[in-house]
Design a protein around this motif. Sequence first.
Motif, PDB file in Angstrom:
ATOM      1  N   ASN A  52      -1.080   3.787   0.554  1.00  0.00           N
ATOM      2  CA  ASN A  52      -2.025   2.735   0.184  1.00  0.00           C
ATOM      3  C   ASN A  52      -1.288   1.398   0.149  1.00  0.00           C
ATOM      4  O   ASN A  52      -0.543   1.129  -0.801  1.00  0.00           O
ATOM      5  CB  ASN A  52      -2.645   3.031  -1.181  1.00  0.00           C
ATOM      6  CG  ASN A  52      -3.606   1.947  -1.626  1.00  0.00           C
ATOM      7  OD1 ASN A  52      -3.975   1.071  -0.852  1.00  0.00           O
ATOM      8  ND2 ASN A  52      -4.018   2.003  -2.880  1.00  0.00           N
ATOM      9  N   ALA A  70      -1.964  -0.871  -3.207  1.00  0.00           N
ATOM     10  CA  ALA A  70      -1.858  -0.184  -4.494  1.00  0.00           C
ATOM     11  C   ALA A  70      -1.909  -1.141  -5.672  1.00  0.00           C
ATOM     12  O   ALA A  70      -2.277  -0.748  -6.781  1.00  0.00           O
ATOM     13  CB  ALA A  70      -0.562   0.631  -4.538  1.00  0.00           C
ATOM     14  N   GLY A 105       2.036   4.396  -2.941  1.00  0.00           N
ATOM     15  CA  GLY A 105       1.775   2.957  -2.988  1.00  0.00           C
ATOM     16  C   GLY A 105       3.084   2.251  -3.238  1.00  0.00           C
ATOM     17  O   GLY A 105       3.877   2.019  -2.336  1.00  0.00           O
ATOM     18  N   ALA A 126       0.748   6.629  -6.557  1.00  0.00           N
ATOM     19  CA  ALA A 126       0.901   5.283  -6.018  1.00  0.00           C
ATOM     20  C   ALA A 126       1.318   4.253  -7.056  1.00  0.00           C
ATOM     21  O   ALA A 126       1.557   3.095  -6.716  1.00  0.00           O
ATOM     22  CB  ALA A 126      -0.412   4.828  -5.365  1.00  0.00           C
ATOM     23  N   SER A 130      -6.566   3.692  -4.467  1.00  0.00           N
ATOM     24  CA  SER A 130      -5.869   4.900  -4.002  1.00  0.00           C
ATOM     25  C   SER A 130      -6.810   6.091  -3.957  1.00  0.00           C
ATOM     26  O   SER A 130      -6.746   6.921  -3.041  1.00  0.00           O
ATOM     27  CB  SER A 130      -4.677   5.199  -4.920  1.00  0.00           C
ATOM     28  OG  SER A 130      -3.702   4.186  -4.828  1.00  0.00           O
TER      29      SER A 130
END
Length: 215
Positions: A89, A92, A63, A21, A99
């Motif tokens: 996510n 992030a 992310g 992410a 995450s």
Amino acid sequence: MTTLSSITQQPLRLAILLLAAGEGSRLGSYPKGLLMREGKTLIERFAKATQSFKPVEFVAVTGFHVEAIKAEVARVNLELSHKIQLIHNPHADRGQASSVRLGLETLHGQFDVLLIALSDQPEVGAAEIAQLLDQFSVRQEGKEIILPIANGQRGNPILFSRQAIQNILALPNMVCRPYMDAHEDQVHFMETENTAFVLDVDTPQDIQTFQLSKN
């Protein structure tokens, strides 16, 4: 209740949580997992290294760079028997802990051990995963986490028992690092000379060191 002896009599059911992410800000906002080595992205190399362990779950958290990661995972999944499930996510920017928590909450829980891995460790492969699993199988009773230590540094990936993950999820907003710090008695510190556990990509110099390239 599953006991240590009953777990070690059969292959461990492995789940994997891959953290992908990050923004890669020090690389000019480039997704580290998409760095290439010998014609394969780091995500592809890691995913293929896991296949011999037949993971029962494989979750990757995106992310930043979600579309690029999604496209790469879709491509890689065509060649995997045990495919990657993506979870995004949207927060992030709040850091890696957000995450991790999201990834843990996504797991279905049908596993004995969970490997939490980073997407920017070019030297981590099947040998390192096997080393962690071997240590888990012979661990002392009460040790629920296998944390590699190389050159005096904490490393990754880290292996958690299902019980440890359940304990973490039972605590609101808890994630792995503070849980380990608060329950050091549950951690087996795996001293190793294998530096793959502590090598990752942070800077443009690392790209040269590890002979990587941008796609």
